[in-house]
Design an enzyme around this catalytic site. Structure first.
Site, short mmCIF file in Angstrom:
data_model
loop_
_atom_site.label_atom_id
_atom_site.label_comp_id
_atom_site.label_asym_id
_atom_site.label_seq_id
_atom_site.Cartn_x
_atom_site.Cartn_y
_atom_site.Cartn_z
N LYS A 207 -23.09 0.44 -5.78
CA LYS A 207 -23.74 1.33 -6.77
C LYS A 207 -25.06 0.71 -7.24
O LYS A 207 -25.11 -0.48 -7.56
CB LYS A 207 -22.80 1.59 -7.95
CG LYS A 207 -23.38 2.61 -8.93
CD LYS A 207 -22.30 3.19 -9.83
CE LYS A 207 -22.90 4.15 -10.85
NZ LYS A 207 -23.52 5.33 -10.21
N HIS B 278 -17.47 0.07 -11.09
CA HIS B 278 -17.75 0.79 -9.85
C HIS B 278 -17.84 -0.19 -8.68
O HIS B 278 -18.00 -1.40 -8.88
CB HIS B 278 -19.07 1.56 -9.94
CG HIS B 278 -18.96 2.86 -10.68
ND1 HIS B 278 -19.08 2.95 -12.04
CD2 HIS B 278 -18.69 4.12 -10.24
CE1 HIS B 278 -18.93 4.20 -12.43
NE2 HIS B 278 -18.68 4.94 -11.36
P1 NAD Z 1 -24.78 6.76 -0.52
O1 NAD Z 1 -25.88 5.76 -0.50
O2 NAD Z 1 -23.53 6.48 0.25
O3 NAD Z 1 -25.32 8.20 -0.03
C1 NAD Z 1 -26.60 8.70 -0.29
C2 NAD Z 1 -27.08 9.31 1.02
O4 NAD Z 1 -28.30 10.00 0.78
C3 NAD Z 1 -27.35 8.25 2.10
O5 NAD Z 1 -26.61 8.58 3.27
C4 NAD Z 1 -28.86 8.39 2.34
O6 NAD Z 1 -29.19 8.17 3.71
C5 NAD Z 1 -29.08 9.84 1.95
N1 NAD Z 1 -30.48 10.17 1.70
C6 NAD Z 1 -31.45 9.40 1.15
N2 NAD Z 1 -32.61 10.08 1.12
C7 NAD Z 1 -32.37 11.30 1.66
C8 NAD Z 1 -33.16 12.45 1.91
N3 NAD Z 1 -34.48 12.47 1.61
N4 NAD Z 1 -32.57 13.54 2.47
C9 NAD Z 1 -31.26 13.54 2.79
N5 NAD Z 1 -30.44 12.46 2.58
C10 NAD Z 1 -31.00 11.36 2.02
O7 NAD Z 1 -24.45 6.99 -2.06
P2 NAD Z 1 -23.19 7.74 -2.72
O8 NAD Z 1 -22.18 6.74 -3.17
O9 NAD Z 1 -22.78 8.88 -1.83
O10 NAD Z 1 -23.87 8.31 -4.05
C11 NAD Z 1 -24.99 9.18 -4.01
C12 NAD Z 1 -25.39 9.54 -5.43
O11 NAD Z 1 -24.34 10.32 -6.04
C13 NAD Z 1 -25.60 8.33 -6.36
O12 NAD Z 1 -26.68 8.62 -7.23
C14 NAD Z 1 -24.29 8.25 -7.13
O13 NAD Z 1 -24.41 7.62 -8.38
C15 NAD Z 1 -23.98 9.72 -7.28
N6 NAD Z 1 -22.56 10.05 -7.55
C16 NAD Z 1 -22.35 11.07 -8.45
C17 NAD Z 1 -21.08 11.49 -8.71
C18 NAD Z 1 -20.88 12.66 -9.65
O14 NAD Z 1 -19.73 13.12 -9.84
N7 NAD Z 1 -21.97 13.21 -10.21
C19 NAD Z 1 -19.98 10.90 -8.07
C20 NAD Z 1 -20.23 9.87 -7.14
C21 NAD Z 1 -21.54 9.46 -6.89
#
Ligand code: NAD
Length: 271
Positions: free
Chosen positions: A159, A155
């Site tokens: 991450k 990744h």
């Molecule tokens: P990222 O850090 O780019 O985005 C997360 C966002 O959440 C940030 O913008 C942050 O400011 C925001 N945030 C934090 N606390 C918050 C709150 N209380 N209210 C609203 N927003 C809040 O991360 P990302 O790459 O977008 O990944 C996010 C999550 O999704 C991770 O846990 C990742 O592993 C997961 N993910 C899952 C899949 C899937 O298919 N299930 C795919 C990709 C990523």
């Protein structure tokens, strides 16, 4: 029309989700929640996500949102737990994409699912979910026939959890098919004089770097040959589209704990 709220709307996944909801027939984005205190509060979320103005302002809490049917949450474990408590209290469906929950948080997620329709998948791509079935088939044929099973994932450098939720999901698919418990047979670190591997263990290796969206390989290695089943995601839009489809589906379900295999109708085929 299903009314959707995206949480973490300014994040890497959140921006894709806003675009995907906007483009999906039958879905309407009614609110976009960003981190409380964010400098983006009040801005039009369409402009943040490259869509131009769409008339939905970024808010800091779910409580400030217009009325909605379902949330899609890709944020952090702590933030997801708060959002789920709100949904359980107000009878709203939830689609959770966040990964990296601890055991007590996972138990709490399941508890909330007795009150609301809740989809939780560590990966929302159709390809990954289909590959779980291929893995179970391969494991049943090979796992007890001299093939050692190892899982490698790669990744991007941002991450924060490891191994990935998808790698763990693949590990569970293989372990379950073989009647093994991943808690006992999963090996997450090998360093120094760790000795030869045992037949039953399932090893995990992790790569972090650059802009890799997500790659997973499960290797079945025997003396003289090996099989590798690989999935490579090249765009986060694949996860976003899957999650929005799951949201439309969840909004029409009875309370319960569901995953993408349920939504795609793959569960019976896996057995
Ligand atoms: P990222 O850090 O780019 O985005 C997360 C966002 O959440 C940030 O913008 C942050 O400011 C925001 N945030 C934090 N606390 C918050 C709150 N209380 N209210 C609203 N927003 C809040 O991360 P990302 O790459 O977008 O990944 C996010 C999550 O999704 C991770 O846990 C990742 O592993 C997961 N993910 C899952 C899949 C899937 O298919 N299930 C795919 C990709 C990523």
């Amino acid at each position: 029309m299903t009314r959707v709220v995206v949480l973490g709307a300014a994040g890497r996944m959140g921006r894709m989700l806003v675009q995907a909801v906007h483009a999906m027939e039958g879905a309407q984005l009614v609110a976009a929640v960003v981190r409380p205190g964010s400098s983006l509060l009040g801005a039009d979320i369409g402009e943040i996500c490259g869509l131009g103005k769409i008339g939905v302002a970024a808010t800091g809490t779910l409580g400030e949102s217009a009325d909605f049917d379902v949330i899609i949450d890709f944020t952090t474990p702590a933030s997801t737990m708060d959002a789920l408590a709100f949904c359980a209290e107000h009878n709203k469906a939830a689609v959770i994409g966040t990964t990296g929950f601890d055991k007590s948080q996972l138990a709490e997620i399941k508890h909330h699912a007795s009150a609301i329709p809740l989809v939780y998948a560590e990966n929302y791509s159709t390809g990954v979910n289909l590959s779980l079935n291929l893995l179970a088939t391969a494991a049943r044929a090979l796992g007890d026939a001299g093939f050692n099973i190892e899982i490698t994932e790669a990744h991007h450098r941002h991450k924060v959890d490891a191994p990935s939720g998808t790698a763990l999901m693949m590990g569970r698919a293989v372990a379950d098919a073989l009647g093994r418990d991943l808690e006992h047979c999963g090996v997450f670190s090998r360093v120094g004089q760790c000795g030869p591997r045992s037949d039953d263990e399932i090893g995990f290796s992790v790569i972090r770097g650059g802009d890799i969206v997500g790659e997973h390989t499960v290797t079945f290695a025997a003396e003289g040959e090996r099989i590798e089943i690989t999935h490579k995601a090249s765009s986060r839009m694949t996860f976003a589209n899957g999650a929005v489809r799951a949201a439309l589906w969840a909004a029409a379900q009875s309370p319960g704990y569901y995953d993408m295999q349920d939504m795609l109708g793959l569960k019976t085929a896996a057995k």
